[in-house]
Design a protein around this motif. Structure first.
Motif, PDB file in Angstrom:
ATOM      1  N   CYS A 134      48.777 -22.617  27.958  1.00 22.44           N
ATOM      2  CA  CYS A 134      49.371 -22.956  26.613  1.00 22.44           C
ATOM      3  C   CYS A 134      48.908 -22.555  25.600  1.00 22.44           C
ATOM      4  N   CYS A 135      47.800 -21.849  25.117  1.00 23.84           N
ATOM      5  CA  CYS A 135      46.833 -21.563  24.441  1.00 23.84           C
ATOM      6  C   CYS A 135      46.638 -19.931  24.201  1.00 23.84           C
ATOM      7  N   CYS A 195      41.160 -26.130  29.417  1.00 27.30           N
ATOM      8  CA  CYS A 195      41.910 -25.365  28.177  1.00 27.30           C
ATOM      9  C   CYS A 195      40.192 -24.934  27.500  1.00 27.30           C
ATOM     10  N   CYS A 198      42.255 -25.731  23.797  1.00 26.36           N
ATOM     11  CA  CYS A 198      42.854 -27.275  23.296  1.00 26.36           C
ATOM     12  C   CYS A 198      41.629 -28.336  23.150  1.00 26.36           C
TER      13      CYS A 198
HETATM   14 ZN   LIG Z   1      45.785 -24.375  25.475  1.00 25.84          ZN
END
Ligand SMILES: [Zn+2]
Length: 238
Positions: A134-135, A195, A198
């Motif tokens: 996601c990051c 994560c 996040c």
């Molecule tokens: Zn993330």
């Protein structure tokens, strides 16, 4: 997955092997017990000697077969791996970012651990808090060396973002490498929902905070170890 009052996350696979261990969160207290190498994003393995000192200063995997003597690595987005022989007699902590993965640190660390065990002895491993797909956007200079090591496995662990960029899942590549190193699927635990970028409340992240980022400490020690000196001190003072 269980987070203790002291801010360390444990994994049942490692607990079942009888090894004290923990993936650190921001709440985790500093521990000065476990031996730590100077991490350089390579594939070298340091081993704990008879006096509790490491046989080399620079390494990204660190092994102990000495009861009572733990080892540790630190991360802030890279992938921490804690692994043990099924008997708990030897353990290894591995720090794997994209450079270490491309250099083969996961296979080197697991091979060194396996060499401490009996023929055919199983290895259990857990993959801790790391930057998620996601990051973690990367470009070709990151993807190319990984592709030469993982082949199409890199495609399965990534998806295109903007031109010349990809969202990359380092944890999935680590799991692939652990499988190639002979860790059975039932002996492999990959923490979910962790994560580092996040999870601002729980984790340190270099990509999020840059030079301001702290480090998360992840430790493991062979079975049969006495409790940490700090815990003894607390008990003694009660
Ligand atoms: Zn993330």
């Amino acid at each position: 997955m269980r987070e203790s009052a002291s801010g360390f996350i444990s994994h049942p696979l490692l607990s079942a092997a009888g090894v004290a261990h923990g993936f650190g969160t921001r709440r985790a207290a500093e521990t000065d017990g476990p031996a730590r190498p100077r991490q350089v994003h390579g594939a070298a393995v340091a081993r704990l000697g008879p006096g509790g000192e490491l046989d080399r200063e620079q390494a990204d995997a660190v092994l102990s077969d000495r009861p009572g003597f733990g080892v540790a690595i630190v991360t802030a987005d890279c992938v921490p791996i804690l692994a043990a022989l099924g008997s708990g007699r030897a353990v290894v902590a591995i720090h794997a970012g994209w450079r270490g993965l491309a250099a083969g640190v996961v296979g080197a660390g697991i091979a060194a651990l396996r060499a401490q065990g009996q023929s055919g002895e199983r290895v259990v491993a857990a993959v801790g808090p790391r930057i998620g797909r996601c990051c973690y956007e990367v470009d070709a200079p990151v993807m190319d060396p990984l592709r030469s090591r993982f082949g199409s496995g890199v495609d399965a662990a990534s998806e295109a973002s903007r031109a010349g960029h990809w969202w990359l899942d380092l944890g999935q590549l680590v799991a692939t490498d652990l499988g190639r190193s002979g860790v059975a699927a039932d002996d492999l635990g990959v923490l979910d929902g962790v994560c580092t970028a996040c999870g601002k409340e729980r984790f340190e992240s270099f990509r999020r905070d840059g030079a301001e980022a702290g480090r998360l400490l992840h430790y493991i020690q062979p079975a049969g170890s006495p409790p940490p000196a700090r815990a003894q001190g607390i008990a003694g003072g009660a």
